[in-house]
Design a protein around this motif. Structure first.
Motif, short mmCIF file in Angstrom:
data_model
loop_
_atom_site.label_atom_id
_atom_site.label_comp_id
_atom_site.label_asym_id
_atom_site.label_seq_id
_atom_site.Cartn_x
_atom_site.Cartn_y
_atom_site.Cartn_z
N GLY A 305 0.83 -1.21 0.00
CA GLY A 305 0.00 0.00 0.00
C GLY A 305 0.86 1.26 0.00
O GLY A 305 0.56 2.23 -0.69
N LEU A 306 1.95 1.21 0.75
CA LEU A 306 2.85 2.37 0.83
C LEU A 306 3.52 2.62 -0.53
O LEU A 306 3.65 3.77 -0.97
N ARG A 307 3.92 1.54 -1.18
CA ARG A 307 4.53 1.68 -2.50
C ARG A 307 3.51 2.25 -3.50
O ARG A 307 3.82 3.16 -4.27
N ASP A 308 2.32 1.71 -3.48
CA ASP A 308 1.29 2.19 -4.42
C ASP A 308 0.98 3.67 -4.18
O ASP A 308 0.90 4.45 -5.12
N LEU A 309 0.82 4.00 -2.91
CA LEU A 309 0.46 5.38 -2.57
C LEU A 309 1.56 6.37 -2.96
O LEU A 309 1.29 7.40 -3.59
N THR A 310 2.80 6.05 -2.64
CA THR A 310 3.90 6.97 -2.97
C THR A 310 4.05 7.09 -4.48
O THR A 310 4.29 8.18 -5.00
#
Lengths: 479, 479
Positions: A305-310
């Protein structure tokens, strides 16, 4: 270790293998990596003993010794075992060097590598790698540091230690961010050139790096501004007004708290999104497992999720593998556990790698001009030679697999303990993460102190965690 | 070098000694330090030549090579002479490693020290010096790093490179300042402990470090905030809003500008006083000779004034000897030229020392608690062993005296050139400062490029200066 923990008060310094139900023969099929290792810790004096105490006093007259744990006789230390100046033999897990000795004291392959003409040349004629690299530098990088580069990252900027690895990755992120904002080929403005010499915007922009609460990324001024582990690390030091978001606080055992943990991770991701919308963030930096902050884990879904969001928001993602990298989690890089669709933008390394720096894959992360990301040494070739030998040793003995298997074993033993002594072993964590295992316990510091008198040197993290960080050559019979 | 400069266009690569009026015999009384040194540079291909070009291309695929000057074959290099991958032999002054090779390539004493069991042990079993120092650390410090400690400074905090040496000295200054403000034995307040985790005051105070215009102190976030040399070092990197004052811009020759220079230094000291009165300054940091900023000198009177002023105002004085230290100015530490009544509070070192850190004398500069000034490695024992060997080599051959004498010789020769070619050799500076000599010249970069084709690799500093930074083993016959 697990069994020492169980029996130490009853059995004194007798070691685990003699009291485990299965006995020593259970490990007879696993050959020890060091045939000359002691068979168990042996403690003959208080630690520090009389010889050490005298040496500490002498050292203290010129060098601060208040953080000193043990004064060591490394020449006599072997494999997993560390000898102090009074001849006491300890098993540091990790104790020594903050999880930074990967393949054992006096490892013969490392001794050979560091006795080589190549190593002596790298030391005596230390090159400035940016301006005057040695002829061997390209092949040394390719056969060493880059041979284990995380998937998708084929470039490296070499550094000296964790802190400058992290800070140079931040610099790369800021330079990249302004490059994108400015547009390719657009020059600096006269206002930028003038204002930067006064440390003012627009030349010195108001950009930030976002980090997580309880994170540890180093202790120099930029890295310390993203470190949020303990007040003592930060008090009295000026810092940048940079944003933070909550890191998940998972409930254990995981299998009994699936829904609550999912919500907690969503809450944290929402905080990250809020920070990205409210602050000028060039990069988010994250540890795969918050190491100094208390061994705080999150699920692969959180990191995905963090990778997608950033990625969606045009913010770089820096994964700080200074403590998690090089095998301790049962994979070479801890972020391999996440199965990301696109790789992190940068991955930092140090400690077990013995050298330091950051990997990257995007060619735009090379600044548009030379000398923007530059310094005198730009890393250290002798440590790159050492890391190459470590990589070879890991491959030869399949030490990542050993760590995964030893970790599974230790975790299962601790799970049994947690079930028998639920108040003493709380929040056991690190399943399927190699030997990167921790639990909380009341009166943690007293326990660590007691274990030390038995020759078992374990560390703490955060306020209540006991953390394991054995070497990659730690085997079941050490457990 | 001086004579090469004079004759290079006429004589091609023939070296100085053959064309100097006094001829080679003038140096016959001075024995060379390296009997196996080449007798002159020899350049057979363009630099980079075909072999180097191919190697650079290979390296560039994984590592930024745009700041590359030369790709080197260090194993074949001897003494003052550097060999590249095409077999070209250059005389770097300093060229290589940014003045960081002190006693010659492949110096036999250094080879012996780095081939020793002691060195191999320090590399293979690298200790975390704060927690698990080796038994030999106290005596290594005393016979090495501390044996050359500046007068009045008997303690050391060891680091890895110039930037973290400087940044840890800043941290020490901030911690000290708050200790004095808070009062001895007074605890942190709950407000400090809470606010610091948000990077806010009062826990993270609004204190500053004052530096000088044109200063260079490193490239990490704290050090870069005090670096004021060139925009390219700073653009796009967030920085602290810290104050600066003017560094004297002296007129040359000094003896013709005594009154004007005195006024200029007084003007700068008045600026420092103004900054101290207007800003919360914990320390002033200064280079004895601004090295990257253009080889800018000031008189001992200026530095005495700076010491008096900072002492009077309760502000610490950090002398950054990263580039000036270890003999290059004809004294071991450049600030010894000033005859200060009381020593600087801290002195930083790196480069020629091969190891790094800061010296201090005031016991209150040790933080009141452990782990406030701390990191994993806290320096590097193998480099401390190397520095000890360098110190021994300097003593054995009286290399400080050699540097003072060689510097006097070079200065006199350049003075003659300046008198013959006043437009080509302007603002000659560095008299009585060993080989730390520079002058300004129009079309500086073209000159440096041309010299390189003759095998003389000189560096520039600032925008117009040609700077000499030969090794300490540079002798008159190399000049």
């Amino acid at each position: 270790m697990a069994s020492t923990l169980r029996h130490s008060s009853r059995l004194g310094i007798r070691t685990a293998r003699f009291v485990l139900p299965r006995g020593r023969n259970a490990y007879a099929t696993v050959a020890p990596f060091f045939s000359n290792e002691p068979i168990q810790p042996s403690v003959m004096t208080p630690i520090p003993g009389p010889v050490s105490r005298k040496a500490i006093e002498e050292l203290d007259s010129v060098f601060d010794t208040r953080s000193l744990n043990m004064i060591c006789d490394y020449k006599k230390s072997v494999g997993n075992y560390l000898v102090d100046m009074d001849g006491n033999v300890s098993l540091p897990i990790p104790g020594n060097t903050i999880a930074s000795i990967p393949v054992g004291y006096n490892n013969p392959r490392l001794i050979a590598a560091m006795s080589s003409k190549e190593a002596v040349d790298a030391l005596v004629n230390r090159p400035a790698l940016g301006g005057f690299p040695p002829a061997y530098w390209a092949s040394l990088l390719k056969t060493g540091i880059l041979a284990v580069a995380p998937k998708g990252l084929d470039q490296v900027f070499t550094a000296m230690a964790g802190s400058d690895a992290i800070e140079t990755s931040y610099k790369a992120a800021f330079i990249y961010r302004r490059r994108i904002e400015r547009g390719e080929g657009v020059d600096f403005t006269p206002q930028e050139i003038e204002s930067v010499m006064k440390n003012q915007a627009p030349g010195s922009p108001e950009l930030t790096i976002m980090s997580f609460k309880k994170a540890f990324h180093g202790r120099l001024f930029g890295s310390l501004s993203t470190t949020r582990s303990k007040p003592v690390h930060k008090l009295d030091i000026p810092s940048f007004d940079w944003p933070q978001a909550s890191f998940p606080r998972l409930e254990y055992p995981l299998e009994d708290n699936i829904e609550a943990n999912k919500k907690e991770e969503e809450r944290c991701l929402a905080e990250v999104e809020d920070r990205i919308c409210s602050w000028p963030i060039a990069a988010v930096v994250v540890e795969p497992i918050q190491s100094e902050g208390g061994d705080n884990h999150a699920s692969p879904a959180f990191f995905q999720g963090l990778r997608d969001l950033t990625k969606k928001k045009g913010v770089l993602l820096i994964v700080d593998e200074v403590q998690t990298g090089v095998g301790a989690t049962g994979k070479f890089w801890a972020h391999e556990h996440w199965n990301l669709e696109s790789p992190p933008d940068m991955v930092t390394f140090s400690k077990k790698a013995q050298t330091a720096g950051y990997y990257f894959g995007n060619p735009l992360l090379r600044p548009n001009l030379p000398y923007r990301q530059f310094n005198t040494w730009m890393g250290d070739p002798v440590r790159a030679i050492l890391f190459r030998a470590i990589i070879q040793e890991i491959a030869k003995h399949d030490l990542i697999k050993n760590t995964a298997e030893t970790g599974d074993y230790l975790y299962r033993e601790l799970e049994k303990l947690a079930s028998s002594f639920p108040e003493r072993v709380q929040n056991l964590r690190g399943k399927d993460r190699g030997t990167f295992i921790a639990f909380d316990t009341p009166e943690r510091d007293a326990l660590l102190k007691k274990m030390k008198t038995f020759g078992v040197n374990i560390g703490g993290s955060g306020e209540t965690a006991v953390r394991l960080r054995p070497m990659l050559v730690f085997q079941k019979h050490h457990g």
